[in-house]
Write an enzyme that holds these catalytic residues in place. Sequence first.
Site, PDB file in Angstrom:
ATOM      1  N   LYS A 150      32.496  26.765  39.693  1.00  0.00           N
ATOM      2  CA  LYS A 150      31.832  27.755  38.842  1.00  0.00           C
ATOM      3  C   LYS A 150      32.770  28.119  37.700  1.00  0.00           C
ATOM      4  CE  LYS A 150      29.346  32.135  39.048  1.00  0.00           C
ATOM      5  NZ  LYS A 150      29.979  32.779  37.908  1.00  0.00           N
ATOM      6  N   ARG A 202      23.551  32.710  26.340  1.00  0.00           N
ATOM      7  CA  ARG A 202      22.548  33.051  27.340  1.00  0.00           C
ATOM      8  C   ARG A 202      21.885  34.400  27.040  1.00  0.00           C
ATOM      9  NH1 ARG A 202      22.451  36.048  32.070  1.00  0.00           N
ATOM     10  NH2 ARG A 202      20.930  35.292  33.573  1.00  0.00           N
ATOM     11  N   CYS A 208      58.204  53.751   9.575  1.00  0.00           N
ATOM     12  CA  CYS A 208      58.234  54.264  10.949  1.00  0.00           C
ATOM     13  C   CYS A 208      59.314  53.522  11.721  1.00  0.00           C
ATOM     14  CB  CYS A 208      56.878  54.056  11.611  1.00  0.00           C
ATOM     15  SG  CYS A 208      56.925  54.297  13.401  1.00  0.00           S
TER      16      CYS A 208
END
Length: 672
Positions: A116, A137, A429
């Site tokens: 799968k 799908r 920074c």
Amino acid sequence: MAENKIEKHAEQLRRSIDHHNHLYYVLDSPEISDGEYDRLLRELIDLEEGYPSLRTKDSPTQRVGAAASTAFLPMIHRVPLLSIDNAMSYGEIQSFHSRVARWLEKDDISYCCEPKFDGLAVELVFEKGVLTRGGTRGDGITGEDVTDNLRTIRSIPLRLITDNPPELLEARGEVVMPRDAFSRLNHDRSLSGEPLFANPRNAAAGSLRQLDSRITATRNLVFFAYGISDPASIGLATQFEILERLGELGFRTNPDIRLCGSVDEVIAFATYMQEKRETLPYEIDGVVVKVNTVADQESLGVKARSPRWVIAYKFPPVQATTLVKTIDVQVGRTGVITPVAILEPVKIGGVTVSRATLHNAEEIARKDVRQGDTVIVQRAGDVIPEIVAPIKSKRLEDSHPFSMPENCPSCKSRLVKDGAHWRCVNISCPAVVKEGIYHFASKEAMDIDGLGRRLIHSFVDLGLVHDVADLYALKKEDLSALEGFADVSASNLITSIDASRKVALDRFVYALGILHVGSVAARRLSDTFKSLENIMDASYQDLCSIKGIGEEISRSISDFFANKHNYTVIRKLMDHGVEIISASHETIPMSPLKSKRLCFTGTLISMPRLEAKMRVEALGGEVVNSVSKHLDYLIAGDQPGSKLGRAASLGVAVLDEETFLEFLGGADADKG
Ligand code: IVH
């Protein structure tokens, strides 16, 4: 040439390119070199440019993708894509079989078992053998039409291999991103300061849903076919035949398919695949068990949204529960703020996990993860550990939802929302500056040996270094004054800073840390423009016209060089004696790996595969995934797999790890 002769020639070229594409991307056994393939493609591109009327939708030239500006259109599936019921244990596979046997009133049932895939289901529509449409799908009834993106996937045939194509064929299957493509993508994204994908499935989905299909084309997606919407209509009687026919028609199908005659065999196959899982080049999350005979499938039919003839056995995930000690926010090189859960260390599948990324504020809010929570943590393959969910029943009474800080934890300036992320946009920074210097000094960039994060932090905090150029003004006395910094280390660092002054153009461009510009893009810029001045002078249009440099990257490069501060730092670097020599791959003419094709099998002891791959590439070699007769060397690590036998049978040279290291090291010696 007469027009019809040209047309014939173009068609011949297309056939030939399709054929070699199939050999390479579906069968893993190329017969011509990449160079020859590129020449054929180039010839066809030139022909079609000269005669645009010859350009067809199924031409292999259409795989490169094109920019689209609109959203996706819906794609309605003629036959819905149903979902599958899950079996979470072997017992549930047995119950499935009992149900099937009862319904069919027989016990000897043959099952077609398949891995799968953990990817994205899609449907491809072929009319008279030509790919005309493809979509996701979606909810099974309506998906998104992503045809242009699907065309860029090389393992998808643009036309079927058959002289007698069916009027209509709707092939179904899964788009996956192989593990190595996933690590490379995330590695590149981390280097160019972009947020990482959590797993290959998300990366595949994100890549397939790009509005600009040129981006999809770079993502190395793979399509595996596993079904047809209406098998009976083309005379196929079993799932096994369907897979065989799909293979013949030019699709890639899974090599690990097994016909099982009993439920015990099904379970044995599931166990076998679970063990094999980690060695596969892509992720699977279970085994799909299908009643093999189409007639039996039809008599079993469908209940609600899923057929009775199929079940998905899901592998148990590698999970553990642990405590969130605190949630930290980190400032990245590009100012992106990433929340990170600091965990009570816990072992998952043999690896100790003590941190898990929480991606961004939306992700934390969606999962509602809080400091002090007991959470389920999951690891899948080599993916960054992630928090699945908090266990709410164990939540402390005084707990409160996490809120993102409004100000940068480092410089306290107000954070700015940028898509799903918060960003510190202050270029001075300290956290951003430190990360920028760290990137600048890294191995793939200026390669300043011995300059790690800890030192960089001290330099910046002590005001010795404000930007990358200040590194080149450091003196031994400055360093010796640092607590715990020995004289020798100071000399060594000064020496390696000195050694980095002469730098190849692509490394320098990469070192600048331009947003979205990873090492690949930097190499392209360097190859195209040859000098930093040319890159700085390039217009947005010039940049866009380079292969692989899209609009987003071009915009970012233009913005970077338009920024006065960046310009000043580059000037300052040059004033401190940084000198761009040539492109790095031209400085290693003696590499034994130059233009060589390598493949790995087994585990390397000395370095991770990704690093090995990058080093091979840095030496002008190429790493491929499969053994063919065009391979130059197979590198066999510990516990080599089946590739070793294949290499032996093809007469491909096999190197052990030690020899491989010599090849890498030998090139280093040449460099110096
Ligand atoms: S067959 C009606 N075969 O699993 C049966 N599906 O949970 C249609 N999947 O959405 C699907 N590998 O994306 C089938 N070998 C395989 C599969 C597979 C993965 C996915 C598919 C589907 C999901 C269902």
